[in-house]
Design an enzyme around this catalytic site. Structure first.
Site, PDB file in Angstrom:
ATOM      1  N   CYS A   1       3.182 -13.709  -3.031  1.00 21.42           N
ATOM      2  CA  CYS A   1       3.728 -12.689  -3.938  1.00 21.42           C
ATOM      3  C   CYS A   1       5.238 -12.853  -3.980  1.00 21.42           C
ATOM      4  O   CYS A   1       5.750 -13.938  -3.683  1.00 21.42           O
ATOM      5  CB  CYS A   1       3.285 -11.295  -3.523  1.00 21.42           C
ATOM      6  SG  CYS A   1       3.846 -10.783  -1.880  1.00 21.42           S
TER       7      CYS A   1
ATOM      8  N   ASN B   1       6.479 -10.906   0.006  1.00 21.53           N
ATOM      9  CA  ASN B   1       5.614 -11.139   1.180  1.00 21.53           C
ATOM     10  C   ASN B   1       5.610  -9.935   2.128  1.00 21.53           C
ATOM     11  O   ASN B   1       5.483 -10.091   3.347  1.00 21.53           O
ATOM     12  CB  ASN B   1       6.011 -12.430   1.923  1.00 21.53           C
ATOM     13  CG  ASN B   1       4.971 -12.920   2.943  1.00 21.53           C
ATOM     14  OD1 ASN B   1       5.316 -13.548   3.933  1.00 21.53           O
ATOM     15  ND2 ASN B   1       3.714 -12.623   2.731  1.00 21.53           N
TER      16      ASN B   1
ATOM     17  N   CYS C   1       4.150  -6.706   0.655  1.00 21.43           N
ATOM     18  CA  CYS C   1       3.152  -5.757   0.128  1.00 21.43           C
ATOM     19  C   CYS C   1       1.840  -6.452  -0.216  1.00 21.43           C
ATOM     20  O   CYS C   1       0.834  -6.317   0.488  1.00 21.43           O
ATOM     21  CB  CYS C   1       3.683  -5.034  -1.110  1.00 21.43           C
ATOM     22  SG  CYS C   1       5.149  -4.020  -0.805  1.00 21.43           S
ATOM     23  N   ARG C   2       1.822  -7.198  -1.296  1.00 14.81           N
ATOM     24  CA  ARG C   2       0.552  -7.721  -1.811  1.00 14.81           C
ATOM     25  C   ARG C   2      -0.013  -8.886  -1.016  1.00 14.81           C
ATOM     26  O   ARG C   2      -1.198  -8.868  -0.645  1.00 14.81           O
ATOM     27  CB  ARG C   2       0.713  -8.131  -3.278  1.00 14.81           C
ATOM     28  CG  ARG C   2       0.935  -6.951  -4.198  1.00 14.81           C
ATOM     29  CD  ARG C   2       1.429  -7.386  -5.566  1.00 14.81           C
ATOM     30  NE  ARG C   2       2.771  -7.955  -5.486  1.00 14.81           N
ATOM     31  CZ  ARG C   2       3.417  -8.530  -6.487  1.00 14.81           C
ATOM     32  NH1 ARG C   2       2.817  -8.637  -7.655  1.00 14.81           N
ATOM     33  NH2 ARG C   2       4.634  -8.986  -6.325  1.00 14.81           N
ATOM     34  N   SER C   3       0.802  -9.916  -0.771  1.00 15.60           N
ATOM     35  CA  SER C   3       0.223 -11.094  -0.105  1.00 15.60           C
ATOM     36  C   SER C   3      -0.159 -10.838   1.354  1.00 15.60           C
ATOM     37  O   SER C   3      -1.185 -11.370   1.793  1.00 15.60           O
ATOM     38  CB  SER C   3       1.111 -12.337  -0.263  1.00 15.60           C
ATOM     39  OG  SER C   3       2.392 -12.150   0.266  1.00 15.60           O
TER      40      SER C   3
ATOM     41  N   ASP D   1       2.631  -5.269  -8.833  1.00 15.77           N
ATOM     42  CA  ASP D   1       3.597  -5.027  -7.768  1.00 15.77           C
ATOM     43  C   ASP D   1       3.665  -3.530  -7.454  1.00 15.77           C
ATOM     44  O   ASP D   1       4.031  -2.735  -8.319  1.00 15.77           O
ATOM     45  CB  ASP D   1       4.963  -5.533  -8.252  1.00 15.77           C
ATOM     46  CG  ASP D   1       6.018  -5.487  -7.172  1.00 15.77           C
ATOM     47  OD1 ASP D   1       5.776  -4.853  -6.135  1.00 15.77           O
ATOM     48  OD2 ASP D   1       7.082  -6.091  -7.386  1.00 15.77           O
TER      49      ASP D   1
END
Ligand code: 4NP
Length: 161
Positions: free
Chosen positions: A10, A13, A15-17, A127
């Site tokens: 993401c 690195n 939140c999402r990934s 995001d």
């Protein structure tokens, strides 16, 4: 023994990934494939390098049984295109940024994570950084769905040969 390696990517690195990494680790462990599917995550940006995942991502994950606390942010590096069989971008901007730095001959390794989710949903994991808490629930929902499809895809790959 054949193995396959994946890196979720993401922007930050945090939140999402890392959420995708924790979800995938749990699914892979449940499938008994921890030794065969190697998992990491990274960000295209460098602002948060070395820091733990965002507290909101950690909390939302913990409520579903995922422990994000040991993870630390790092930036994608050129070597990652050699080390990982798949680099899975969370959104179109992450995908474009990966494609920009991808060495020739490695382009097929770069994909959108949501390409592995059931048809009909969003192509992007949005995001959640600047939004409210519900964004992190959506991220978890999307990661859980896409990782199930990804796991099935990787199991089929491992079964070849
Ligand atoms: P991520 O979320 O890409 O899912 O880790 C973000 C984290 C930090 C920022 C943007 C997105 N930031 O602008 O610092």
């Amino acid at each position: 023994m054949k193995t396959v390696s994946i890196c979720f990517v993401c922007l930050g690195n945090i939140c999402r990934s890392p959420t995708a990494e924790a979800v995938m680790r749990a699914q892979v462990e449940a499938a008994g494939l921890t030794e065969r599917i190697l998992i990491d995550s990274a960000g295209t940006g460098n602002w948060h390098v070395g820091t733990a995942p965002d507290e909101r991502a950690q909390r939302a994950g913990r409520l579903r049984g995922y422990d994000l606390s040991p993870l630390r942010a790092r930036q994608v590096a050129a070597l990652d295109f050699d080390r990982f069989d798949f680099l899975l971008a969370m959104d179109e901007a992450n995908l474009r940024n990966l494609q920009k730095i991808c060495p020739p001959g490695r382009r097929e390794r770069v994909r959108l994570l949501m390409a592995f989710a059931p048809e009909g949903g969003s192509r992007e994991v949005a995001d959640p950084y600047f939004g409210g808490g519900e964004g992190f629930e959506v991220v978890l929902d999307q990661c859980e769905a896409a990782c199930r499809g990804l796991l099935a895809y990787l199991q089929a790959q491992l079964a070849q040969e």
